[in-house]
Design a protein around this motif. Structure first.
Motif, PDB file in Angstrom:
ATOM      1  N   ARG A 272      -6.545  -7.961   7.313  1.00  0.00           N
ATOM      2  CA  ARG A 272      -5.432  -7.798   6.378  1.00  0.00           C
ATOM      3  C   ARG A 272      -5.886  -6.862   5.257  1.00  0.00           C
ATOM      4  O   ARG A 272      -6.967  -7.044   4.687  1.00  0.00           O
ATOM      5  CB  ARG A 272      -5.019  -9.152   5.804  1.00  0.00           C
ATOM      6  N   VAL A 273      -5.073  -5.853   4.980  1.00  0.00           N
ATOM      7  CA  VAL A 273      -5.351  -4.904   3.903  1.00  0.00           C
ATOM      8  C   VAL A 273      -4.152  -4.892   2.969  1.00  0.00           C
ATOM      9  O   VAL A 273      -3.005  -4.755   3.420  1.00  0.00           O
ATOM     10  CB  VAL A 273      -5.623  -3.480   4.443  1.00  0.00           C
ATOM     11  N   GLU A 274      -4.401  -5.049   1.677  1.00  0.00           N
ATOM     12  CA  GLU A 274      -3.340  -5.028   0.671  1.00  0.00           C
ATOM     13  C   GLU A 274      -3.563  -3.839  -0.249  1.00  0.00           C
ATOM     14  O   GLU A 274      -4.637  -3.697  -0.857  1.00  0.00           O
ATOM     15  CB  GLU A 274      -3.323  -6.314  -0.148  1.00  0.00           C
ATOM     16  N   VAL A 275      -2.538  -2.991  -0.368  1.00  0.00           N
ATOM     17  CA  VAL A 275      -2.591  -1.830  -1.252  1.00  0.00           C
ATOM     18  C   VAL A 275      -1.577  -2.060  -2.362  1.00  0.00           C
ATOM     19  O   VAL A 275      -0.363  -2.122  -2.110  1.00  0.00           O
ATOM     20  CB  VAL A 275      -2.268  -0.528  -0.485  1.00  0.00           C
ATOM     21  N   ALA A 276      -2.059  -2.211  -3.597  1.00  0.00           N
ATOM     22  CA  ALA A 276      -1.187  -2.450  -4.750  1.00  0.00           C
ATOM     23  C   ALA A 276      -1.068  -1.173  -5.559  1.00  0.00           C
ATOM     24  O   ALA A 276      -2.079  -0.570  -5.945  1.00  0.00           O
ATOM     25  CB  ALA A 276      -1.741  -3.581  -5.605  1.00  0.00           C
ATOM     26  N   LEU A 277       0.182  -0.744  -5.814  1.00  0.00           N
ATOM     27  CA  LEU A 277       0.454   0.487  -6.562  1.00  0.00           C
ATOM     28  C   LEU A 277       1.439   0.181  -7.686  1.00  0.00           C
ATOM     29  O   LEU A 277       2.393  -0.592  -7.487  1.00  0.00           O
ATOM     30  CB  LEU A 277       1.030   1.560  -5.637  1.00  0.00           C
ATOM     31  N   PRO A 278       1.243   0.766  -8.868  1.00  0.00           N
ATOM     32  CA  PRO A 278       2.195   0.525  -9.968  1.00  0.00           C
ATOM     33  C   PRO A 278       3.574   1.074  -9.623  1.00  0.00           C
ATOM     34  O   PRO A 278       3.699   2.145  -9.029  1.00  0.00           O
ATOM     35  CB  PRO A 278       1.562   1.271 -11.144  1.00  0.00           C
TER      36      PRO A 278
END
Length: 559
Positions: free
Chosen positions: A519-525
């Motif tokens: 699982r990969v989570e990419v958080a962007l504003p």
């Protein structure tokens, strides 16, 4: 399987022979029945004492005689032949009855019988003309149908429509979410679709010689991992005017083919006969893949050239300070070797050595500043559209490995500020890693799920696979430069992805999927004021190379 297919084709051939025999015997039976009925009517009309007015039934004789050519319209000569025969029999019957003392009312009955016969004949002749016109149009349509350069086959979606109606009646309101949660429903509906007709181009495309040997159902030539039919079910439910998708089909002979399928499902369409246009784009996609590989090779050459040029520049810039450092160090050693040591000169030499080291540090800072000059062009990027573009780009690679790419439904349209090309490359890299991680898994488990959710002021893109997961020490070292578990990997993909995400003010985290896998989570504003839908493709900047970014990452992460 081959034995079953041969038995099936043999059964079809037997049915065709029986059908031809039945069609050949139909006119004879109709004429015999019509002749027998005409003889019965004549006998009743001519030799019975009661005035039964049975001559009006001669119209029925004409109808039966003309029906022998069904389903094709009866020839004009057949209709006129039976009509004249019946008229003559009616007149002979009246003449015979008159000799035996027919009442005056018999003439009136004869008149009505001839009028009814005349009207029936006119109606049949008119029907024959209209039937001939329809047959002409049908033949013209068939010629066009068989001579088109694109494949066409007719689908029978009536069973799918009935299944959708049953789902709605059972309380399913969100059909898309239901299909995502129940892939077996999609498989079952796909097996309901029958193929009712095909043209010659479709036969050639699918490696079949005749229509009798063509696939009976849509599921016969779609791979088990095909995910395009789910959208087709939604199009049937919504009765879209035009449905178009790209799919992989499995011909009877030859390799899989990539095709574009389009057909109309509007409110007026009859779902039991839906013609679909099938365009084979396998050669075009192969050419595009070759062009893409050539571009990647060219980009690799350009990156290698840029790296070589940067290396030469660094070597040139560091040559003078490194020479000075070596000279001062050698001088300090010689001053210390004297008896007694000259500490003042040694201190001067060490001061020069320190200055040389400081000079080298400034050279590296200048090189780093040169790399960092490349800035990211930020614009509004809608995450849902970006993921859809990523899935479309990766569809062929996924199909070649038997992997399904699934975008989970999103409640909101979330947008982020950033460079669309760089962000898309991040997600392409993540999806590629997920596909390659599942190569040793059973085909049914090869699923990559992509979802978007909002967490406070961040839009989070989650990529999950059903592979072996990160394991140890994978989670701890996955972002290290040149660390890889793949035989042909360079170990730069995740490192570059993290650099790009951090340049956008975001973060990237690794973990284990709930059902097993990575699982990969990419958080962007989020974009200020997000929530209003930003059209897909709100920013589609030009093709930008990652050479500078990768070079920066390479320098930044060296031990």
């Amino acid at each position: 399987m081959d034995h079953a297919a041969g038995h099936h084709r043999g059964t079809q051939a037997d049915l065709r022979i029986l059908s031809r025999v039945e069609v050949a015997g139909r006119p004879l039976r109709a004429h015999l029945l019509a002749g027998g009925l005409a003889a019965t009517i004549f006998c009743l009309d001519a030799f019975t004492r009661a005035d039964l007015a049975v001559a009006s039934l001669y119209g029925l004789v004409v109808l039966i005689g003309a029906s022998g050519a069904a389903p094709a319209p009866a020839p004009r000569r057949v209709i006129l032949g039976w009509s004249i025969t019946c008229a003559v029999l009616a007149l002979l019957g009246y003449a015979t009855y008159r000799e035996r003392g027919a009442p005056p009312l018999a003439l009136v009955h004869l008149s009505f019988s001839l009028i009814a016969l005349f009207v029936t004949t006119l109606v049949l002749l008119r029907t024959q003309v209209m039937g001939a016109a329809v047959e002409h149009v049908e033949k013209r349509y068939r010629v066009i149908f068989d001579s088109l350069a694109i494949g066409i086959w007719e689908h029978d979606f009536s069973a799918v429509e009935a299944a959708i109606r049953r789902l709605r009646e059972s309380g399913v309101s969100d059909l898309r979410a239901h299909l995502v949660d129940n892939p077996d429903v999609v498989q079952a509906m796909r097996q309901m679709v029958r193929i009712t007709d095909v043209n010659v181009t479709a036969l050639t495309m699918m490696g079949v010689t005749c229509k009798a040997d063509f696939f009976e159902r849509l599921s016969d030539f779609l791979p088990e991992t095909d995910d395009s039919f789910g959208e087709c079910i939604l199009a049937i439910d919504e009765r879209r005017e035009l449905f178009q998708t790209e799919a992989i089909v499995l011909p009877a002979k030859g390799p899989p083919r990539q095709v574009i399928v389009a057909f109309g499902l509007g409110p007026d369409a009859l779902l039991d006969r839906v013609p679909g246009s099938i365009l084979d784009v396998s050669h075009r996609r192969a050419l595009e893949a070759q062009i893409r590989r050539n571009r990647e090779e060219l980009a690799e050459v350009q990156r290698s050239g840029a790296l070589a040029a940067m290396t030469a520049m660094i070597a040139h810039e560091l040559n003078q300070p490194m020479s000075a450092i070596h000279s001062f160090a050698d001088a300090a050693r010689r001053w210390l070797d004297r008896a007694p040591p000259d500490l003042e000169e040694t201190a001067n030499a060490l001061a020069g050595l320190t200055a040389g080291v400081e000079h080298a540090r400034h050279v590296m800072q200048r090189v780093r500043a040169l790399v960092v000059e490349a800035r990211i062009d930020r614009a509004e990027v809608e995450l849902g559209g970006l993921l859809a573009t990523t899935v479309a780009l990766m569809r062929r690679e996924a199909a070649e490995t038997g992997t399904r790419l699934v975008i989970m439904p999103m409640d909101d349209d979330l947008s982020v500020p950033g460079d669309r090309i760089l962000l898309k490359q991040v997600f392409v890299n993540l999806v590629t890693n997920a596909i390659q991680a599942m190569l040793n898994e059973p085909p049914g488990r090869r699923v990559v799920s992509l979802m978007v959710e909002r967490r406070c002021e961040y839009g989070v893109v989650i990529v999950e696979d059903q592979g072996p997961g990160w394991g140890e020490p994978g989670v701890g070292r996955a972002f290290d430069s040149f660390y890889t578990t793949k035989a042909n990997g360079m170990g730069l993909g995740l490192s570059i992805s993290r650099t790009v995400v951090e340049r956008h003010g975001g973060s990237i985290a690794l973990g284990e999927a709930p059902g097993g896998g990575a699982r990969v989570e990419v958080a962007l504003p989020l974009w200020p004021g997000t929530g209003s839908a930003a059209g897909e493709g709100a920013f589609d900047g030009g093709e930008e190379s990652l050479a500078v970014e990768r070079l920066f990452d390479h320098i930044d992460h060296q031990p």
